[in-house]
Each structure stands twice: as structure tokens, then as C-alpha cells.
Write a protein that holds these residues in place. Structure first.
Motif, PDB file in Angstrom:
ATOM      1  N   ALA A   1       1.310  31.025  33.542  1.00  0.00           N
ATOM      2  CA  ALA A   1       0.123  31.298  34.349  1.00  0.00           C
ATOM      3  C   ALA A   1      -1.139  30.716  33.711  1.00  0.00           C
ATOM      4  O   ALA A   1      -1.991  30.136  34.397  1.00  0.00           O
ATOM      5  CB  ALA A   1      -0.046  32.797  34.559  1.00  0.00           C
ATOM      6  N   LEU A   2      -1.270  30.850  32.392  1.00  0.00           N
ATOM      7  CA  LEU A   2      -2.443  30.301  31.717  1.00  0.00           C
ATOM      8  C   LEU A   2      -2.442  28.780  31.781  1.00  0.00           C
ATOM      9  O   LEU A   2      -3.491  28.149  31.950  1.00  0.00           O
ATOM     10  CB  LEU A   2      -2.500  30.778  30.263  1.00  0.00           C
ATOM     11  N   ASP A   3      -1.268  28.172  31.655  1.00  0.00           N
ATOM     12  CA  ASP A   3      -1.183  26.705  31.795  1.00  0.00           C
ATOM     13  C   ASP A   3      -1.615  26.280  33.193  1.00  0.00           C
ATOM     14  O   ASP A   3      -2.357  25.289  33.352  1.00  0.00           O
ATOM     15  CB  ASP A   3       0.253  26.229  31.535  1.00  0.00           C
ATOM     16  N   LEU A   4      -1.162  27.004  34.202  1.00  0.00           N
ATOM     17  CA  LEU A   4      -1.524  26.678  35.584  1.00  0.00           C
ATOM     18  C   LEU A   4      -3.021  26.847  35.797  1.00  0.00           C
ATOM     19  O   LEU A   4      -3.660  26.024  36.476  1.00  0.00           O
ATOM     20  CB  LEU A   4      -0.742  27.585  36.535  1.00  0.00           C
ATOM     21  N   TYR A   5      -3.598  27.900  35.236  1.00  0.00           N
ATOM     22  CA  TYR A   5      -5.051  28.114  35.345  1.00  0.00           C
ATOM     23  C   TYR A   5      -5.815  26.944  34.746  1.00  0.00           C
ATOM     24  O   TYR A   5      -6.742  26.407  35.374  1.00  0.00           O
ATOM     25  CB  TYR A   5      -5.420  29.423  34.639  1.00  0.00           C
ATOM     26  N   ARG A   6      -5.429  26.543  33.553  1.00  0.00           N
ATOM     27  CA  ARG A   6      -6.148  25.459  32.886  1.00  0.00           C
ATOM     28  C   ARG A   6      -5.960  24.124  33.612  1.00  0.00           C
ATOM     29  O   ARG A   6      -6.890  23.330  33.720  1.00  0.00           O
ATOM     30  CB  ARG A   6      -5.692  25.369  31.434  1.00  0.00           C
ATOM     31  N   GLU A   7      -4.751  23.885  34.119  1.00  0.00           N
ATOM     32  CA  GLU A   7      -4.496  22.645  34.855  1.00  0.00           C
ATOM     33  C   GLU A   7      -5.272  22.604  36.167  1.00  0.00           C
ATOM     34  O   GLU A   7      -5.702  21.532  36.616  1.00  0.00           O
ATOM     35  CB  GLU A   7      -2.999  22.511  35.149  1.00  0.00           C
ATOM     36  N   SER A   8      -5.452  23.762  36.787  1.00  0.00           N
ATOM     37  CA  SER A   8      -6.128  23.841  38.083  1.00  0.00           C
ATOM     38  C   SER A   8      -7.638  23.917  37.961  1.00  0.00           C
ATOM     39  O   SER A   8      -8.339  23.794  38.973  1.00  0.00           O
ATOM     40  CB  SER A   8      -5.637  25.083  38.850  1.00  0.00           C
ATOM     41  N   PHE A   9      -8.152  24.119  36.764  1.00  0.00           N
ATOM     42  CA  PHE A   9      -9.570  24.430  36.596  1.00  0.00           C
ATOM     43  C   PHE A   9     -10.473  23.276  37.027  1.00  0.00           C
ATOM     44  O   PHE A   9     -10.253  22.116  36.691  1.00  0.00           O
ATOM     45  CB  PHE A   9      -9.875  24.786  35.139  1.00  0.00           C
TER      46      PHE A   9
ATOM     47  N   VAL B   1     -20.411  28.666  37.500  1.00  0.00           N
ATOM     48  CA  VAL B   1     -20.095  29.818  36.667  1.00  0.00           C
ATOM     49  C   VAL B   1     -19.615  29.387  35.291  1.00  0.00           C
ATOM     50  O   VAL B   1     -20.045  29.923  34.269  1.00  0.00           O
ATOM     51  CB  VAL B   1     -19.022  30.687  37.367  1.00  0.00           C
ATOM     52  N   LEU B   2     -18.694  28.429  35.245  1.00  0.00           N
ATOM     53  CA  LEU B   2     -18.081  27.996  33.989  1.00  0.00           C
ATOM     54  C   LEU B   2     -17.964  26.486  33.934  1.00  0.00           C
ATOM     55  O   LEU B   2     -17.613  25.836  34.923  1.00  0.00           O
ATOM     56  CB  LEU B   2     -16.674  28.587  33.852  1.00  0.00           C
ATOM     57  N   ASP B   3     -18.215  25.928  32.757  1.00  0.00           N
ATOM     58  CA  ASP B   3     -18.008  24.502  32.518  1.00  0.00           C
ATOM     59  C   ASP B   3     -16.559  24.202  32.145  1.00  0.00           C
ATOM     60  O   ASP B   3     -16.069  23.099  32.359  1.00  0.00           O
ATOM     61  CB  ASP B   3     -18.921  24.017  31.382  1.00  0.00           C
ATOM     62  N   GLU B   4     -15.878  25.199  31.568  1.00  0.00           N
ATOM     63  CA  GLU B   4     -14.507  25.027  31.120  1.00  0.00           C
ATOM     64  C   GLU B   4     -13.775  26.353  31.282  1.00  0.00           C
ATOM     65  O   GLU B   4     -14.401  27.405  31.455  1.00  0.00           O
ATOM     66  CB  GLU B   4     -14.470  24.573  29.657  1.00  0.00           C
ATOM     67  N   PRO B   5     -12.436  26.348  31.261  1.00  0.00           N
ATOM     68  CA  PRO B   5     -11.691  27.582  31.514  1.00  0.00           C
ATOM     69  C   PRO B   5     -12.017  28.686  30.509  1.00  0.00           C
ATOM     70  O   PRO B   5     -12.330  28.419  29.349  1.00  0.00           O
ATOM     71  CB  PRO B   5     -10.220  27.137  31.360  1.00  0.00           C
ATOM     72  N   TYR B   6     -11.914  29.920  30.994  1.00  0.00           N
ATOM     73  CA  TYR B   6     -12.041  31.082  30.117  1.00  0.00           C
ATOM     74  C   TYR B   6     -10.967  32.073  30.528  1.00  0.00           C
ATOM     75  O   TYR B   6     -10.996  32.632  31.627  1.00  0.00           O
ATOM     76  CB  TYR B   6     -13.413  31.731  30.219  1.00  0.00           C
ATOM     77  N   ALA B   7      -9.993  32.277  29.634  1.00  0.00           N
ATOM     78  CA  ALA B   7      -8.843  33.128  29.937  1.00  0.00           C
ATOM     79  C   ALA B   7      -8.790  34.324  29.007  1.00  0.00           C
ATOM     80  O   ALA B   7      -8.803  34.183  27.785  1.00  0.00           O
ATOM     81  CB  ALA B   7      -7.556  32.319  29.816  1.00  0.00           C
ATOM     82  N   LEU B   8      -8.712  35.486  29.607  1.00  0.00           N
ATOM     83  CA  LEU B   8      -8.546  36.756  28.894  1.00  0.00           C
ATOM     84  C   LEU B   8      -7.140  37.262  29.201  1.00  0.00           C
ATOM     85  O   LEU B   8      -6.638  37.095  30.314  1.00  0.00           O
ATOM     86  CB  LEU B   8      -9.594  37.729  29.402  1.00  0.00           C
TER      87      LEU B   8
END
Length: 375
Positions: free
Chosen positions: A229-237, A242-249
Motif C-alpha cells: 500500500a505504501l509503495d502504491l501511495y508513493r507511486e501514485s503521488f 497540500v504536499l510537495d512529496e508523499p507523507y505516510a504514517l
């Protein structure tokens, strides 16, 4: 869509590799009341603030006797009155259960109560079973996954007061909100709650990435899906306002105690509670004595072994090392710790011990025990 990067990104304290935060389910233990649980939550929030944790979130659940967090906005208003600086938020509000306008009004009110301290985390699951979801929504129809993005866009437009001309909601305004600045004598608030998407699979990960929103993943009950899921989030970002780059918690179950045996004894209460929930018998969180005396079936034992394998528990140093390893393996930008156990005093002590292990600021362990009875 508007936002403040500083309201999302935390600053690591002490020797923590990433910011540490708290997810509180406001659990109710056997022999305790919801009032006890809420008093404990106030103590945990104060402890988290004093010890340098970055945020404190509560999650929406329904029809679960052992979880007293059915109304996140109400709880957050109470917690805002008892804290001064820690970020407060929902982890999350289950958007399909509510009209977007209602959520915009509730969190606009919270922002007015605690300016610059409120996060709005949103999920698309009901946070309960199908029958309860139908009772919440006053409809037997279940919202499809494809409707969540539409609800999200509607909510964001209410928060920003930015419906386009010709839209049927163009003349409807969420108050408190930006429309007050356009009224005679009005002054624009400098903040609005940042929107986060929550998830336990790839759907919200992809959506959060495509919209450039921060993403919180439920590692504590969907560990096998965390890295995909985190890989998919970063690939889709895609960068946004709001954000210049991904932020995952990521949310992670963790509990520290003076020794490993005591820690296992405490987390076993949460495992037994989860077995009962998943077999249609939800109840209060059992005591350690009840969990120790329970005669687990072979199937239950397999479940317990798998469940406990994803809980970081043990001595403070062991928990610190486990959290560090998890942050390294996942590349998470922030860890949000939930301590699931019967006793509120045990959970308070765990957060103090974790703070000590990381060298976070604040008074010595044990001071928070005076905040109220455990739950």
C-alpha cells in the motif's frame, strides 16, 4: 484545496527516527465504565503532549462495547479543552456514515476551538458491521467504493468554501468556515483542518497519492498489506497545494512493560478481545487474569500467535528496537502507536516507557498515573 505543510509534517524528538504519535481507541475494560475510559484518554493525551508525541488521534467505531469512540468530534472537543499544543485528530471519521456538510461543520468547530491543532483523517469503511452501518445511514444501500471519492471532493469543497458557479451547493456554506471572512467585518482564519486519507488496502493509498494528500495506513490490523500500500501511495503521488512529496504514517500496536512476560500478559487481553469481536461476540476488554485462564482452541491459538506477531511488545528497549526496525522497513514518515490492553494505567505506563526509551522530553515515568482511573 489548501493546507500547511508544517501542520502535517512532524519533527522527530529525542532519538526517535521519525515522529511518534498516539492512536487511542478509548477502550473500556471489564469492570470499568465509559467515563473511566474517557478519563484515561484525557490522561493519555496529556502524557503524549508532555512527552513530545506529535499527534493524538481517536477512531470512529460503533456497536462495540469495549470501544467508547463512536463520536470522534465530541471526544476531540473534550480533549482540546484539556490540552494546549498537541495535534488532535480523527483516525478516522468514517465518511460514508455521515453527510460531508456535517463533518465540515464539526471539524470547522473543532478548528475554532483549537486553532492550528486539528487533523481530519477519513476512512471509507463503516467502522462496524453491515446492520449497524445501515442504522447509521438510515438506508439499506451500501455506499460503493466509487462513491467515496465524490464524498471526499464534496467535503473538501465545503471545508474550502469552493463550490463552482452553477453547483447546487454553491450557496451553502459550512460554518465555522471561510465564508465568515467574506461577511462584513469578517476575518479569515489562518488554518483549516488538513485532510488525511486512511486505509488498510490499496484503494485509499492510490486515491491519497493522486490527490497529493497525506496517507495513514492501518498496519496494526493489516500488516501484510503495509508495504504494497505504501509503495502504491508513493507511486501514485502527485504534488499538490497540500504536499510537495508523499507523507505516510502507519498505525502500529505497541506496548512496553518492565519485562517481556508482563508485556505479553497485557497484550493477550487485546488478542482475546479481538477473537470475540471477529466471532460475533464483541464485549469489554477482558482482564489479564481472564485472558490467562481462557482455554484457547487450536484455531484461536493460531489467531493469537499471528495477532501478537504484529504487536511490538516487550521491554522498553525491545519496543524501541522493534519500532525502529518497522520505520526502516516501511520507510514511514511517522509512527502512530496504539496500546491495546485492559488497564488504562498499563497503557499510560507504556507510553511513558516508550518516551523514556527514545529520550523524549518530559517528566519521569509515572506522573501521568494521577490523571484518573484506568479503563
Amino acid at each position: 484545496m489548501s493546507g500547511d505543510h508544517d501542520e502535517i509534517r512532524g519533527t522527530a524528538r529525542g532519538s526517535a527516527p521519525v515522529p511518534l504519535s498516539v492512536l487511542d481507541l478509548v477502550t473500556v475494560g471489564a469492570g470499568r465504565t465509559a467515563s473511566d475510559a474517557i478519563r484515561t484518554s484525557v490522561g493519555i493525551a496529556r502524557t503524549a503532549e508532555r512527552r513530545g508525541f506529535h499527534r493524538y488521534w481517536v477512531a470512529e467505531h460503533h456497536s462495540m462495547p469495549g470501544v467508547a469512540s463512536s463520536s470522534p468530534a465530541v471526544l476531540l472537543a473534550h480533549l482540546a479543552a484539556h490540552t494546549d499544543s498537541i495535534r488532535l485528530g480523527s483516525g478516522g471519521v468514517m465518511l460514508p456514515n455521515h453527510a460531508p456538510l456535517v463533518i465540515a461543520e464539526q471539524f470547522g468547530t473543532l478548528e475554532a476551538m483549537a486553532p492550528g491543532r486539528v487533523d481530519l483523517g477519513l476512512g471509507r469503511a463503516p467502522g462496524t458491521d453491515g446492520a449497524t452501518a445501515a442504522a447509521l445511514r438510515r438506508s439499506e444501500r451500501h455506499e460503493g467504493a466509487d462513491e467515496f471519492p465524490q464524498q471526499l471532493v464534496e467535503l473538501i469543497r465545503f471545508l474550502d468554501d469552493e463550490f463552482p458557479d452553477g453547483h447546487p451547493y454553491r450557496r451553502i456554506h459550512a460554518v465555522p468556515g471561510p465564508v465568515q471572512a467574506t461577511s462584513p467585518g469578517g476575518v479569515q482564519s489562518t488554518h483549516r483542518p488538513p485532510v488525511w486519507l486512511l486505509g488498510s488496502s490499496g484503494f485509499s493509498a492510490r486515491l491519497a497519492g493522486s490527490l497529493g494528500l497525506p496517507f495513514a495506513f492501518a498496519h496494526h490490523f493489516s500488516a501484510a498489506n503495509t508495504i504494497p500500500a505504501l509503495d502504491l501511495y508513493r507511486e501514485s503521488f502527485r504534488p499538490s497545494e497540500v504536499l510537495d512529496e508523499p507523507y505516510a504514517l502507519i498505525g502500529v500496536s505497541a506496548l512496553a512493560a518492565e519485562d517481556e512476560e508482563q508485556a505479553r500478559r497485557q497484550v493477550l487481553t487485546g488478542a482475546l478481545s479481538m477473537i470475540r469481536l471477529r466471532t460475533g461476540r464483541p464485549g469489554l476488554v477482558p482482564t489479564p487474569e481472564e485472558a490467562a485462564a481462557h482455554r484457547f482452541t487450536e484455531m484461536e491459538r493460531d489467531f493469537v500467535d499471528g495477532w501478537l506477531a504484529n504487536i511490538v511488545h516487550g521491554t522498553p528497549d525491545a519496543v524501541r528496537d522493534g519500532l525502529n526496525d518497522l520505520a526502516k522497513r516501511t520507510g514511514a514518515d511517522e509512527l502512530m502507536i496504539t496500546a491495546n490492553a485492559h488497564g488504562g494505567d498499563v497503557r499510560l505506563r507504556s507510553y511513558e516507557l516508550i518516551a523514556d526509551a527514545y529520550g523524549l522530553p518530559g517528566a519521569a515515568a509515572g506522573a501521568a498515573a494521577e490523571e484518573g482511573p484506568g479503563a
